[in-house]
Design an enzyme around this catalytic site. Structure first.
Site, PDB file in Angstrom:
ATOM      1  N   GLU A 242      80.554  42.541  30.205  1.00 45.18           N
ATOM      2  CA  GLU A 242      79.870  41.338  29.704  1.00 45.18           C
ATOM      3  C   GLU A 242      80.615  40.724  28.522  1.00 45.18           C
ATOM      4  O   GLU A 242      80.611  39.505  28.336  1.00 45.18           O
ATOM      5  CB  GLU A 242      78.419  41.676  29.338  1.00 45.18           C
ATOM      6  CG  GLU A 242      78.170  42.314  27.974  1.00 45.18           C
ATOM      7  CD  GLU A 242      78.697  43.737  27.837  1.00 45.18           C
ATOM      8  OE1 GLU A 242      78.812  44.419  28.865  1.00 45.18           O
ATOM      9  OE2 GLU A 242      78.991  44.173  26.712  1.00 45.18           O
ATOM     10  N   ASP A 243      81.303  41.583  27.781  1.00 44.05           N
ATOM     11  CA  ASP A 243      82.009  41.109  26.582  1.00 44.05           C
ATOM     12  C   ASP A 243      83.133  40.133  26.939  1.00 44.05           C
ATOM     13  O   ASP A 243      83.303  39.092  26.318  1.00 44.05           O
ATOM     14  CB  ASP A 243      82.565  42.284  25.766  1.00 44.05           C
ATOM     15  CG  ASP A 243      83.159  43.390  26.629  1.00 44.05           C
ATOM     16  OD1 ASP A 243      83.238  43.222  27.859  1.00 44.05           O
ATOM     17  OD2 ASP A 243      83.560  44.409  26.054  1.00 44.05           O
TER      18      ASP A 243
END
Ligand SMILES: CCCCCCCC/C=C\CCCCCCCC(=O)N[C@@H](CO[C@@H]1OC[C@@H](O)[C@H](O)[C@H]1O)[C@H](O)/C=C/CCCCCCCCCCCCC
Ligand code: UDP
Length: 418
Positions: A242-243
């Site tokens: 997700e980063d």
């Protein structure tokens, strides 16, 4: 005859390419070391205007699952931040989570710090960290949101630094480079040798070149940019990395991503085999998202670069001995790695004196140098990712689906985790 002269020219071109590549790597490495030495731990001051207007509030989301090592000491550092306005949102996956007692104890010890404990994850995708954090994100009061993983320790001045960085022109996200809290012991030194040498070199080089390279273990972002997506942060629940996608989204909206002056202090006291599993998982994620990266990573590692150099240099200069070339390369790399590690440590502050001897460092370094290419190769041979108690399968590009959680596999509990 013609064939052998073609072969010779091809080898010559390859040897020249390898030597040029090694020269670029070395130059980039020296620049990264200097950058880290100048940039990290630089003290920043807010402008009088900003102080007068009042510093912006920050909502700190801490996703937690179970008890990590030194969890009490690490979490306590979030209650003692030197920043005037922030709230702590502790997100647990269930109200029976063992971290609950630790948080309640800390909340009692620091009643003046605004903190909330949330135990109702919101299922919005495959990423369990996002599912866990969403309960905090939905109730966060402030426009600035800091995601901070459970194992990270924060120096008192680090939050103010991140806010200062995000207030620079067009910055939408600030991340801390993964590093390790300096603790005695060989395990901690192995973590430092990995995150402070090979990983720091790549992370810094990529960021200096403007390539999105951001980890979600500690990152501060502007909520209004993420909320432009219909589902906000929940959108990233479809990815395990997700980063990476969060940083890309923020850049696609015209904002810059910048690095904090303070690296993220991970605990780093876990066993080396757990570090290895974690690095394999990360490499699997990188391969799915940026496939050519693994090749670049492999040849930018000490052993592969050394072997290539040991072939190319004697090819160009036949009087050179391949073994001597390889040993000199490894020695140069070792010294550069040591300089990088020292640049990541706060040489003027608490870490002034390294808590390890030279021989210990060389042993930890050798372990990392051997482990890194192995991890990269193992990551290529695996099709599934195991994270905490769940199994996932990644598609090219990063989209993910959960194969099965161990709870389901072992049938240990009839109650789903979420
Ligand atoms: C002398 C200089 C030579 C440089 C040569 C560099 C070659 C190596 C290139 C890149 C290596 C980059 C390493 C980046 C570290 C990323 C760490 C990582 O893999 N993190 C992933 C996992 O993070 C956790 O995942 C679960 C999540 O919930 C947690 O919150 C996360 O912390 C992360 O998901 C992946 C991020 C993607 C990073 C992509 C990096 C692309 C960088 C390209 C670099 C090219 C550099 C070229 C320099 C010359
Ligand atoms: O099922 C999970 C797995 C992880 N996390 C949280 O996500 C963060 C990162 O987890 P971990 O340290 O396992 O990831 P890594 O840094 O190794 O990628 C931590 O705060 C965890 O508590 C979570 O909330 N649910």
């Amino acid at each position: 005859m013609l064939h052998s002269s073609y072969l010779h020219y091809a080898q010559l071109a390859a040897a020249l390419f390898v030597v040029a590549m090694l020269a670029v790597l070395l130059t980039a490495y020296i620049l990264a070391i200097i950058w880290a030495r100048v940039y990290f731990y630089r003290r920043v001051n807010f402008s009088p205007d900003m102080l007068e207007a009042g510093l912006p509030g920050v909502s700190i989301i801490k996703p937690l699952v179970g008890i990590d090592r030194n969890v009490y000491a690490n979490l306590e550092t979030f209650f003692t931040l030197q920043y005037p306005k922030y709230e702590l949102l502790f997100c647990l996956e269930s109200d029976s989570d063992s971290a609950r007692m630790v948080i309640e104890t800390l909340m009692e010890k620091y009643p003046a710090v605004e903190a909330r404990l949330l135990c109702s994850p919101i299922l919005c995708g495959v990423n369990p960290k996002i599912n866990n954090m969403m309960q905090g994100y939905q109730t966060a009061k402030h426009q600035l949101v800091l995601i901070s993983d459970s194992g990270v320790k924060m120096r008192p001045e680090a939050l103010a630094d991140m806010v200062w960085c995000i207030n620079q022109k067009d910055v939408g996200l600030v991340h801390q480079m993964p590093f390790v809290d300096q603790r005695p012991g060989f395990r901690s030194l192995v973590h430092s040798a990995y995150f402070g040498c090979s990983h720091a070199k790549s992370y810094i080089s990529a960021n200096c070149l403007g390539i999105t390279c951001c980890t979600g273990m500690s990152c501060l972002f502007r909520r209004q940019v993420v909320d432009k997506l219909p589902s906000g942060l929940a959108y990233f629940g479809r990815y395990l990395a997700e980063d990476f996608f969060l940083a890309q989204h923020i850049q696609s909206r015209g904002y810059r991503v910048s690095v904090s002056h303070y690296p993220a202090l991970q605990d780093g006291t876990g066993e080396v085999r757990f570090l290895q599993r974690r690095l394999i998982r990360w490499a699997q994620l990188r391969t799915a998202m940026v496939p050519h990266i693994i090749l670049l990573e492999l040849i930018a590692e000490c052993l592969a670069a050394g072997l290539l150099g040991a072939w190319a240099l004697p090819f160009l200069f036949p009087s050179l001995n391949p073994c001597a070339c390889f040993l000199i390369h490894c020695l140069t790399w070792l010294l550069a790695d040591y300089a990088m590690l020292r640049s990541c440590m706060d040489t003027a502050g608490v870490d002034e004196k390294p808590q390890f001897g030279r021989v210990e460092f060389v042993c930890a370094w050798l372990l990392c140098v051997g482990m890194t290419p192995l991890n990269l190769l193992v990551s290529l041979s695996r099709s599934e990712i195991v994270w905490r108690n769940r199994r996932f399968r990644l598609s090219w590009g990063g989209a993910t689906h959960e194969v099965s959680s161990q709870q389901k596999l072992t049938n240990a509990s009839s109650k789903p985790t979420l």
